[in-house]
Design a protein around this motif. Sequence first.
Motif, PDB file in Angstrom:
ATOM      1  N   ARG A  58     -17.375 -43.786 -19.369  1.00  0.00           N
ATOM      2  CA  ARG A  58     -16.487 -44.707 -18.644  1.00  0.00           C
ATOM      3  C   ARG A  58     -16.082 -44.140 -17.289  1.00  0.00           C
ATOM      4  O   ARG A  58     -16.061 -44.854 -16.283  1.00  0.00           O
ATOM      5  CB  ARG A  58     -15.239 -45.032 -19.479  1.00  0.00           C
ATOM      6  CG  ARG A  58     -15.517 -46.037 -20.566  1.00  0.00           C
ATOM      7  CD  ARG A  58     -14.256 -46.485 -21.279  1.00  0.00           C
ATOM      8  NE  ARG A  58     -13.742 -45.423 -22.124  1.00  0.00           N
ATOM      9  CZ  ARG A  58     -12.486 -44.984 -22.129  1.00  0.00           C
ATOM     10  NH1 ARG A  58     -11.591 -45.519 -21.328  1.00  0.00           N
ATOM     11  NH2 ARG A  58     -12.123 -44.017 -22.941  1.00  0.00           N
ATOM     12  N   GLU A  59     -15.769 -42.848 -17.251  1.00  0.00           N
ATOM     13  CA  GLU A  59     -15.376 -42.212 -15.988  1.00  0.00           C
ATOM     14  C   GLU A  59     -16.499 -42.315 -14.960  1.00  0.00           C
ATOM     15  O   GLU A  59     -16.274 -42.709 -13.812  1.00  0.00           O
ATOM     16  CB  GLU A  59     -15.030 -40.746 -16.239  1.00  0.00           C
ATOM     17  CG  GLU A  59     -14.674 -39.984 -14.992  1.00  0.00           C
ATOM     18  CD  GLU A  59     -13.183 -39.780 -14.856  1.00  0.00           C
ATOM     19  OE1 GLU A  59     -12.757 -39.666 -13.705  1.00  0.00           O
ATOM     20  OE2 GLU A  59     -12.468 -39.725 -15.867  1.00  0.00           O
ATOM     21  N   THR A  60     -17.720 -41.981 -15.359  1.00  0.00           N
ATOM     22  CA  THR A  60     -18.866 -42.071 -14.451  1.00  0.00           C
ATOM     23  C   THR A  60     -19.106 -43.513 -14.012  1.00  0.00           C
ATOM     24  O   THR A  60     -19.293 -43.796 -12.824  1.00  0.00           O
ATOM     25  CB  THR A  60     -20.139 -41.514 -15.132  1.00  0.00           C
ATOM     26  OG1 THR A  60     -19.922 -40.138 -15.447  1.00  0.00           O
ATOM     27  CG2 THR A  60     -21.355 -41.646 -14.234  1.00  0.00           C
TER      28      THR A  60
ATOM     29  N   TRP B 220     -18.934 -45.174 -10.198  1.00  0.00           N
ATOM     30  CA  TRP B 220     -20.014 -45.955  -9.602  1.00  0.00           C
ATOM     31  C   TRP B 220     -19.521 -47.319  -9.130  1.00  0.00           C
ATOM     32  O   TRP B 220     -19.946 -47.813  -8.089  1.00  0.00           O
ATOM     33  CB  TRP B 220     -21.139 -46.179 -10.611  1.00  0.00           C
ATOM     34  CG  TRP B 220     -21.930 -44.972 -11.000  1.00  0.00           C
ATOM     35  CD1 TRP B 220     -21.958 -43.753 -10.383  1.00  0.00           C
ATOM     36  CD2 TRP B 220     -22.830 -44.875 -12.110  1.00  0.00           C
ATOM     37  NE1 TRP B 220     -22.816 -42.904 -11.041  1.00  0.00           N
ATOM     38  CE2 TRP B 220     -23.369 -43.563 -12.101  1.00  0.00           C
ATOM     39  CE3 TRP B 220     -23.234 -45.757 -13.106  1.00  0.00           C
ATOM     40  CZ2 TRP B 220     -24.289 -43.129 -13.053  1.00  0.00           C
ATOM     41  CZ3 TRP B 220     -24.145 -45.324 -14.053  1.00  0.00           C
ATOM     42  CH2 TRP B 220     -24.672 -44.024 -14.021  1.00  0.00           C
ATOM     43  N   LEU B 221     -18.648 -47.953  -9.927  1.00  0.00           N
ATOM     44  CA  LEU B 221     -18.187 -49.315  -9.628  1.00  0.00           C
ATOM     45  C   LEU B 221     -17.032 -49.370  -8.634  1.00  0.00           C
ATOM     46  O   LEU B 221     -16.662 -50.459  -8.191  1.00  0.00           O
ATOM     47  CB  LEU B 221     -17.754 -50.015 -10.925  1.00  0.00           C
ATOM     48  CG  LEU B 221     -18.846 -50.353 -11.932  1.00  0.00           C
ATOM     49  CD1 LEU B 221     -18.224 -50.953 -13.189  1.00  0.00           C
ATOM     50  CD2 LEU B 221     -19.858 -51.313 -11.328  1.00  0.00           C
TER      51      LEU B 221
ATOM     52  N   ARG C 161     -27.609 -39.826 -18.830  1.00  0.00           N
ATOM     53  CA  ARG C 161     -27.585 -39.669 -20.277  1.00  0.00           C
ATOM     54  C   ARG C 161     -26.368 -38.829 -20.631  1.00  0.00           C
ATOM     55  O   ARG C 161     -26.070 -37.857 -19.943  1.00  0.00           O
ATOM     56  CB  ARG C 161     -28.881 -39.019 -20.764  1.00  0.00           C
ATOM     57  CG  ARG C 161     -30.018 -40.012 -20.819  1.00  0.00           C
ATOM     58  CD  ARG C 161     -31.359 -39.390 -21.074  1.00  0.00           C
ATOM     59  NE  ARG C 161     -32.403 -40.384 -21.256  1.00  0.00           N
ATOM     60  CZ  ARG C 161     -32.904 -41.156 -20.301  1.00  0.00           C
ATOM     61  NH1 ARG C 161     -32.435 -41.073 -19.064  1.00  0.00           N
ATOM     62  NH2 ARG C 161     -33.854 -42.035 -20.560  1.00  0.00           N
ATOM     63  N   ALA C 162     -25.696 -39.235 -21.697  1.00  0.00           N
ATOM     64  CA  ALA C 162     -24.540 -38.494 -22.199  1.00  0.00           C
ATOM     65  C   ALA C 162     -24.717 -38.390 -23.707  1.00  0.00           C
ATOM     66  O   ALA C 162     -24.519 -39.360 -24.427  1.00  0.00           O
ATOM     67  CB  ALA C 162     -23.235 -39.218 -21.842  1.00  0.00           C
TER      68      ALA C 162
ATOM     69  N   ARG D  69     -27.860 -43.460 -23.293  1.00  0.00           N
ATOM     70  CA  ARG D  69     -28.308 -43.685 -21.921  1.00  0.00           C
ATOM     71  C   ARG D  69     -27.442 -44.800 -21.364  1.00  0.00           C
ATOM     72  O   ARG D  69     -27.267 -45.837 -21.995  1.00  0.00           O
ATOM     73  CB  ARG D  69     -29.772 -44.129 -21.894  1.00  0.00           C
ATOM     74  CG  ARG D  69     -30.255 -44.554 -20.502  1.00  0.00           C
ATOM     75  CD  ARG D  69     -31.629 -45.228 -20.578  1.00  0.00           C
ATOM     76  NE  ARG D  69     -32.097 -45.618 -19.271  1.00  0.00           N
ATOM     77  CZ  ARG D  69     -31.984 -46.850 -18.764  1.00  0.00           C
ATOM     78  NH1 ARG D  69     -31.393 -47.804 -19.459  1.00  0.00           N
ATOM     79  NH2 ARG D  69     -32.453 -47.116 -17.553  1.00  0.00           N
ATOM     80  N   HIS D  70     -26.871 -44.585 -20.185  1.00  0.00           N
ATOM     81  CA  HIS D  70     -26.139 -45.672 -19.542  1.00  0.00           C
ATOM     82  C   HIS D  70     -26.669 -45.825 -18.136  1.00  0.00           C
ATOM     83  O   HIS D  70     -26.961 -44.854 -17.442  1.00  0.00           O
ATOM     84  CB  HIS D  70     -24.621 -45.469 -19.603  1.00  0.00           C
ATOM     85  CG  HIS D  70     -24.101 -44.257 -18.914  1.00  0.00           C
ATOM     86  ND1 HIS D  70     -23.358 -44.329 -17.756  1.00  0.00           N
ATOM     87  CD2 HIS D  70     -24.197 -42.942 -19.203  1.00  0.00           C
ATOM     88  CE1 HIS D  70     -23.027 -43.105 -17.370  1.00  0.00           C
ATOM     89  NE2 HIS D  70     -23.519 -42.242 -18.235  1.00  0.00           N
ATOM     90  N   ALA D  71     -26.845 -47.090 -17.745  1.00  0.00           N
ATOM     91  CA  ALA D  71     -27.494 -47.393 -16.473  1.00  0.00           C
ATOM     92  C   ALA D  71     -26.824 -48.571 -15.806  1.00  0.00           C
ATOM     93  O   ALA D  71     -26.319 -49.483 -16.469  1.00  0.00           O
ATOM     94  CB  ALA D  71     -28.972 -47.686 -16.708  1.00  0.00           C
TER      95      ALA D  71
END
Length: 195
Positions: A40-42, A46-47, A177-178, A182-184
């Motif tokens: 969520r932090e990352t 980004w947003l 990746r955490a 994978r989150h993109a």
Amino acid sequence: MKRKTGGSTGQVRILGGSLRGSLLRVADLPGLRPTPSRVRETLFNWLQPTIAGARCLDLFAGTGALGMEALSRGAAQTTFVERDVAAASALRANLERLQQTGGTVHRADALTYLAGEARPFDVVFLDPPFADDAWSDVAARLDAGGWLAAGAIIHVESPAERVPVLPSSWQLHRERRAGQVRHALYRRAEGDPLN
């Protein structure tokens, strides 16, 4: 709905914005899997340039952590879609307790919801239960059904070893990746690229 393996009633902490430090009460459901705080932090780093005033859709909302974080950081509205009765009830209670009038909860299956009348969203959080393998079907409905504003941003979570098949109009902007996730971040081709 996001799921983890077991556990008792818990809480998820909002990381930033006007609700920073607030706790979301989480329904006691087997397998509920909140998006990890470091993801969520990352994501919200980004947003950051685009979240203020955004219209957000949190499909498979689960705990609602992504949509609530968006509201906390200035999104104009978030629509939460969750099929589980207890999880949807917990979402409504959290919105009321935290006085978030920009949030709306729909208790529905994501594909059923997307079969309804479309309205465009600027940011979509797409994190189906990994076992359901729903990424491609849901993404196709989002893309073709009028749910995405020009230049919409879509956050996709999937198992680390799996890259879902997504519409060709979704351009990969960033990914990480955490652990096992994978989150993109994707951007729909229309509109200007993210900065």
